[in-house]
Design a protein around this motif. Structure first.
Motif, PDB file in Angstrom:
ATOM      1  N   GLY A  73     -13.792 -11.828   8.637  1.00 26.53           N
ATOM      2  CA  GLY A  73     -14.171 -12.470   9.881  1.00 26.53           C
ATOM      3  C   GLY A  73     -13.307 -13.655  10.279  1.00 26.53           C
ATOM      4  N   LYS A  74     -12.263 -13.908   9.489  1.00 29.01           N
ATOM      5  CA  LYS A  74     -11.357 -14.988   9.882  1.00 29.01           C
ATOM      6  C   LYS A  74     -10.290 -14.457  10.829  1.00 29.01           C
ATOM      7  CE  LYS A  74     -11.973 -17.794   5.744  1.00 29.01           C
ATOM      8  NZ  LYS A  74     -11.397 -18.264   4.470  1.00 29.01           N
ATOM      9  N   ASP A  75      -9.809 -15.319  11.685  1.00 29.25           N
ATOM     10  CA  ASP A  75      -8.798 -14.900  12.650  1.00 29.25           C
ATOM     11  C   ASP A  75      -7.392 -15.303  12.220  1.00 29.25           C
ATOM     12  OD1 ASP A  75     -10.647 -13.760  14.250  1.00 29.25           O
ATOM     13  OD2 ASP A  75     -10.352 -15.084  15.965  1.00 29.25           O
ATOM     14  N   GLN A  76      -6.451 -14.460  12.571  1.00 28.93           N
ATOM     15  CA  GLN A  76      -5.035 -14.824  12.430  1.00 28.93           C
ATOM     16  C   GLN A  76      -4.426 -14.768  13.820  1.00 28.93           C
ATOM     17  OE1 GLN A  76      -4.178 -11.692   9.305  1.00 28.93           O
ATOM     18  NE2 GLN A  76      -2.994 -13.361   8.449  1.00 28.93           N
ATOM     19  N   ILE A  77      -3.744 -15.812  14.198  1.00 28.93           N
ATOM     20  CA  ILE A  77      -3.101 -15.818  15.511  1.00 28.93           C
ATOM     21  C   ILE A  77      -1.662 -15.340  15.371  1.00 28.93           C
ATOM     22  CG2 ILE A  77      -2.299 -17.270  17.410  1.00 28.93           C
ATOM     23  CD1 ILE A  77      -4.814 -18.935  17.093  1.00 28.93           C
TER      24      ILE A  77
ATOM     25  N   LYS B 142       4.064  -1.903  13.260  1.00 29.92           N
ATOM     26  CA  LYS B 142       3.972  -1.807  11.814  1.00 29.92           C
ATOM     27  C   LYS B 142       4.457  -3.099  11.162  1.00 29.92           C
ATOM     28  CE  LYS B 142       4.682   2.635  10.477  1.00 29.92           C
ATOM     29  NZ  LYS B 142       5.516   3.776  10.087  1.00 29.92           N
ATOM     30  N   ILE B 143       5.569  -3.614  11.646  1.00 32.37           N
ATOM     31  CA  ILE B 143       6.128  -4.842  11.089  1.00 32.37           C
ATOM     32  C   ILE B 143       5.158  -5.999  11.252  1.00 32.37           C
ATOM     33  CG2 ILE B 143       7.908  -6.608  11.418  1.00 32.37           C
ATOM     34  CD1 ILE B 143       9.876  -4.388  12.040  1.00 32.37           C
ATOM     35  N   VAL B 144       4.629  -6.146  12.450  1.00 31.95           N
ATOM     36  CA  VAL B 144       3.732  -7.265  12.728  1.00 31.95           C
ATOM     37  C   VAL B 144       2.460  -7.166  11.892  1.00 31.95           C
ATOM     38  CG1 VAL B 144       2.310  -8.364  14.503  1.00 31.95           C
ATOM     39  CG2 VAL B 144       4.635  -7.665  15.048  1.00 31.95           C
ATOM     40  N   LEU B 145       1.888  -5.976  11.833  1.00 31.16           N
ATOM     41  CA  LEU B 145       0.648  -5.801  11.065  1.00 31.16           C
ATOM     42  C   LEU B 145       0.863  -6.050   9.584  1.00 31.16           C
ATOM     43  CD1 LEU B 145      -0.884  -2.648  12.802  1.00 31.16           C
ATOM     44  CD2 LEU B 145      -1.730  -5.000  12.892  1.00 31.16           C
ATOM     45  N   ASP B 146       1.976  -5.543   9.063  1.00 28.99           N
ATOM     46  CA  ASP B 146       2.286  -5.729   7.654  1.00 28.99           C
ATOM     47  C   ASP B 146       2.469  -7.207   7.335  1.00 28.99           C
ATOM     48  OD1 ASP B 146       2.883  -4.330   5.133  1.00 28.99           O
ATOM     49  OD2 ASP B 146       4.868  -5.249   5.363  1.00 28.99           O
ATOM     50  N   ASN B 147       3.143  -7.909   8.232  1.00 30.91           N
ATOM     51  CA  ASN B 147       3.352  -9.337   8.038  1.00 30.91           C
ATOM     52  C   ASN B 147       2.041 -10.111   8.026  1.00 30.91           C
ATOM     53  OD1 ASN B 147       6.039 -10.903   7.973  1.00 30.91           O
ATOM     54  ND2 ASN B 147       6.509  -9.018   9.072  1.00 30.91           N
ATOM     55  N   LEU B 148       1.136  -9.745   8.912  1.00 37.18           N
ATOM     56  CA  LEU B 148      -0.164 -10.407   8.942  1.00 37.18           C
ATOM     57  C   LEU B 148      -0.896 -10.191   7.625  1.00 37.18           C
ATOM     58  CD1 LEU B 148      -1.623  -9.649  12.486  1.00 37.18           C
ATOM     59  CD2 LEU B 148      -0.747 -11.812  11.625  1.00 37.18           C
ATOM     60  N   GLU B 149      -0.799  -8.973   7.138  1.00 40.56           N
ATOM     61  CA  GLU B 149      -1.498  -8.638   5.903  1.00 40.56           C
ATOM     62  C   GLU B 149      -0.951  -9.457   4.734  1.00 40.56           C
ATOM     63  OE1 GLU B 149      -2.038  -4.376   5.630  1.00 40.56           O
ATOM     64  OE2 GLU B 149      -2.698  -4.610   3.542  1.00 40.56           O
ATOM     65  N   ILE B 150       0.359  -9.510   4.613  1.00 40.24           N
ATOM     66  CA  ILE B 150       0.975 -10.292   3.547  1.00 40.24           C
ATOM     67  C   ILE B 150       0.600 -11.755   3.665  1.00 40.24           C
ATOM     68  CG2 ILE B 150       3.200 -11.161   2.718  1.00 40.24           C
ATOM     69  CD1 ILE B 150       4.346  -8.387   3.227  1.00 40.24           C
ATOM     70  N   ARG B 151       0.615 -12.242   4.891  1.00 41.48           N
ATOM     71  CA  ARG B 151       0.381 -13.655   5.164  1.00 41.48           C
ATOM     72  C   ARG B 151      -0.977 -14.127   4.671  1.00 41.48           C
ATOM     73  NH1 ARG B 151       0.920 -15.384  11.448  1.00 41.48           N
ATOM     74  NH2 ARG B 151      -1.199 -16.172  11.358  1.00 41.48           N
ATOM     75  N   ARG B 152      -1.964 -13.255   4.664  1.00 39.37           N
ATOM     76  CA  ARG B 152      -3.297 -13.729   4.282  1.00 39.37           C
ATOM     77  C   ARG B 152      -3.602 -13.544   2.799  1.00 39.37           C
ATOM     78  NH1 ARG B 152      -5.110  -9.390   7.764  1.00 39.37           N
ATOM     79  NH2 ARG B 152      -5.595  -7.576   6.536  1.00 39.37           N
ATOM     80  N   LYS B 153      -2.586 -13.193   2.015  1.00 41.48           N
ATOM     81  CA  LYS B 153      -2.793 -13.019   0.582  1.00 41.48           C
ATOM     82  C   LYS B 153      -2.098 -14.100  -0.227  1.00 41.48           C
ATOM     83  CE  LYS B 153      -3.098  -8.080   1.190  1.00 41.48           C
ATOM     84  NZ  LYS B 153      -2.768  -6.737   0.801  1.00 41.48           N
ATOM     85  N   HIS B 154      -2.568 -14.263  -1.433  1.00 45.50           N
ATOM     86  CA  HIS B 154      -1.909 -15.158  -2.373  1.00 45.50           C
ATOM     87  C   HIS B 154      -0.858 -14.389  -3.146  1.00 45.50           C
ATOM     88  CE1 HIS B 154      -5.384 -18.296  -2.524  1.00 45.50           C
ATOM     89  NE2 HIS B 154      -4.742 -18.281  -1.378  1.00 45.50           N
ATOM     90  N   LEU B 155      -0.093 -15.158  -3.914  1.00 41.83           N
ATOM     91  CA  LEU B 155       0.972 -14.592  -4.745  1.00 41.83           C
ATOM     92  C   LEU B 155       0.645 -13.238  -5.366  1.00 41.83           C
ATOM     93  CD1 LEU B 155       3.622 -14.788  -6.333  1.00 41.83           C
ATOM     94  CD2 LEU B 155       2.509 -16.404  -7.857  1.00 41.83           C
ATOM     95  N   LYS B 156      -0.422 -13.191  -6.159  1.00 42.98           N
ATOM     96  CA  LYS B 156      -0.742 -11.943  -6.864  1.00 42.98           C
ATOM     97  C   LYS B 156      -1.049 -10.808  -5.893  1.00 42.98           C
ATOM     98  CE  LYS B 156      -2.563 -14.169 -10.989  1.00 42.98           C
ATOM     99  NZ  LYS B 156      -3.724 -14.365 -11.873  1.00 42.98           N
ATOM    100  N   ASN B 226      -7.521  -3.750  -5.964  1.00 44.45           N
ATOM    101  CA  ASN B 226      -8.467  -4.848  -5.908  1.00 44.45           C
ATOM    102  C   ASN B 226      -7.756  -6.195  -5.779  1.00 44.45           C
ATOM    103  OD1 ASN B 226     -11.356  -4.604  -5.988  1.00 44.45           O
ATOM    104  ND2 ASN B 226     -11.281  -6.161  -7.599  1.00 44.45           N
ATOM    105  N   ILE B 227      -6.697  -6.348  -6.570  1.00 46.44           N
ATOM    106  CA  ILE B 227      -5.924  -7.585  -6.509  1.00 46.44           C
ATOM    107  C   ILE B 227      -5.260  -7.729  -5.145  1.00 46.44           C
ATOM    108  CG2 ILE B 227      -3.898  -8.773  -7.439  1.00 46.44           C
ATOM    109  CD1 ILE B 227      -4.598  -7.465 -10.161  1.00 46.44           C
ATOM    110  N   SER B 228      -4.762  -6.617  -4.646  1.00 50.27           N
ATOM    111  CA  SER B 228      -4.095  -6.658  -3.345  1.00 50.27           C
ATOM    112  C   SER B 228      -5.056  -7.095  -2.250  1.00 50.27           C
ATOM    113  CB  SER B 228      -3.531  -5.287  -3.013  1.00 50.27           C
ATOM    114  OG  SER B 228      -3.025  -5.259  -1.695  1.00 50.27           O
ATOM    115  N   GLU B 229      -6.302  -6.649  -2.387  1.00 45.71           N
ATOM    116  CA  GLU B 229      -7.265  -6.951  -1.333  1.00 45.71           C
ATOM    117  C   GLU B 229      -7.876  -8.334  -1.462  1.00 45.71           C
ATOM    118  OE1 GLU B 229     -10.949  -4.580   0.846  1.00 45.71           O
ATOM    119  OE2 GLU B 229      -9.860  -3.699  -0.826  1.00 45.71           O
ATOM    120  N   PHE B 230      -8.209  -8.716  -2.673  1.00 46.52           N
ATOM    121  CA  PHE B 230      -8.949  -9.966  -2.842  1.00 46.52           C
ATOM    122  C   PHE B 230      -8.174 -11.064  -3.567  1.00 46.52           C
ATOM    123  CE2 PHE B 230     -12.025  -6.431  -2.942  1.00 46.52           C
ATOM    124  CZ  PHE B 230     -12.657  -6.689  -1.740  1.00 46.52           C
TER     125      PHE B 230
END
Lengths: 231, 231
Positions: A73-77, B142-156, B226-230
């Motif tokens: 539920g968090k947003d990314q801009i 695809k590039i933008v979505l992938d970047n958003l996904e990476i951006r919201r994760k930590h190192l692991k 699991n690690i990738s998601e959380f």
DNA sequence: CTGAATTCATGTCAATTATCATGATTGAAG
DNA sequence: CTTCAATCATGATAATTGACATGAATTCAG
């Protein structure tokens, strides 16, 4: 229906040259006859991710943000757009549903065309399609480059980057009313709200900016640029 | 010149349906007559940022990375592309010069067309242009979505994401030869090389993956997901 | 084959950023 | 006008990540 009577103020639209430079008068009338203009107020959602796309829209006036919600539920801009660099959604021609949400962060006027009509013209008028592609291409290039730039900076550099972005690119002024909250800045640069607030406070203490609520005044642009580049 | 003699194996090209589904046989021959096919070996630069764009190219076989150099000479990797999702450069129709570099991370075959010839056809054949736009649009989405996904994760989570990306999307196998170095993984996910190495070692110690140099074997996919998601 | 360079690897410590807590201020709704 | 919620603000502490150091393993040019 008398074509002389058709009221079509698209002819005077400032954006006409951008989107319709290769469209004949007949085509323009055809498209404009079915156009609709809507006003969205600050905070209004214009399109919502997941909804099906059946309109082609562009921004006549105002300022919008593109964003996406995470599972929690968090947003990314993703980016901000003003007229001339917002051409409907990037995915109008590649997807059936919106991949991102668009919402007004300032009162905005949006011109809405039926997507099928636009697509029909695109199918028949290659020059129009090329114009469109060029615009979409420029818009996405901007997003990707901006993201790379933010990505290689630390907290302070990112906050400085955002301030300079609004000063140089959106308002062309060293003083302006921030159209977004501290939380939204955080969602844009990928940091926490607290750290954005803290950093702004630091900048204020260091006399780099002056803050009055949402009103920001850049006092030492050189230093802010320096922080943006190296900090 | 006898048209019956024209050797044009584009007709058999696997990618034909994607790029030329709305192109007539005559147009295809016209385009293919001037096509050139080049082989690039792992590590070769295919296009370099800043160079002027005068070719339209697509990947027939292999794997490439899109990257950009910072002022300090460090690289940032934007994305990886395999055939079918690499359509020349995103900016072929919006810029005169390449905004990013493309290099082969596996031996690659690239088909090269004269950009002006392609542009000419695009100007005359709107359906072809729409196909192109759709492809470009999909690639950038695809590039933008992938970047958003990476951006919201930590190192692991990011390292796990990369491993799953190669396993699920590139090789469709749980074991594969990593086509990139640890440093390149770091350039892609925006972390330091040391931390990428350390994280891989941790995954190995936790028996989530097996490592033999560049050869990776995913042993516990559930946990990695699991690690990738959380994580 | 061999030396040099790059990559891989691990440890320690410092810098950066997130999280939690708490309170003031602001804004919107009744 | 008042109340509730959201935003803004700051501090303390913990978690995460980066920087530096050092050495082994691998790759590559001559």
């Amino acid at each position: 229906m008398n074509s002389g009577n058709i009221k079509c103020d698209c002819e005077d639209c400032k954006l006409k040259s951008l989107f319709f430079s290769h469209v004949t008068v007949d085509e323009l009338i055809d498209i404009c006859e079915i156009k609709e203009e809507r006003t969205y107020f600050k905070g209004d959602i214009i399109t919502k991710e997941g909804d099906s796309i059946n309109e082609f829209l562009y921004l006549k006036e105002g300022l919008v943000k593109l964003s996406k919600s995470t599972d929690e539920g968090k947003d990314q801009i993703i980016s901000f757009s003003k007229p001339f660099d917002f051409v409907s959604l990037l995915s109008v021609f590649s997807s059936d549903t919106y991949q991102y949400s668009v919402s007004a962060i300032e009162d905005s006027h949006v011109c809405i065309l039926d997507l099928n009509v636009v697509k029909n013209h695109a199918r028949q008028n290659a020059l129009f399609t090329m114009d469109l592609m060029k615009r979409v291409s420029e818009a996405t290039d901007k997003i990707v480059l901006d993201n790379l730039e933010i990505r290689r900076k630390h907290l302070k550099g990112r906050v400085a980057h955002v301030l300079l972005y609004f000063a140089n690119y959106i308002y062309m002024k060293e003083e302006f009313e921030l159209p977004i909250s501290r939380r939204e800045i955080a969602e844009y640069i990928g940091m926490t709200t607290e750290n954005v607030i803290r950093t702004l406070s630091e900048f204020r203490k260091d006399k780099i900016i002056k803050i009055f609520g949402k009103y920001i005044q850049i006092a030492d642009k050189k230093r802010l640029e320096n922080i943006s580049e190296f900090g």
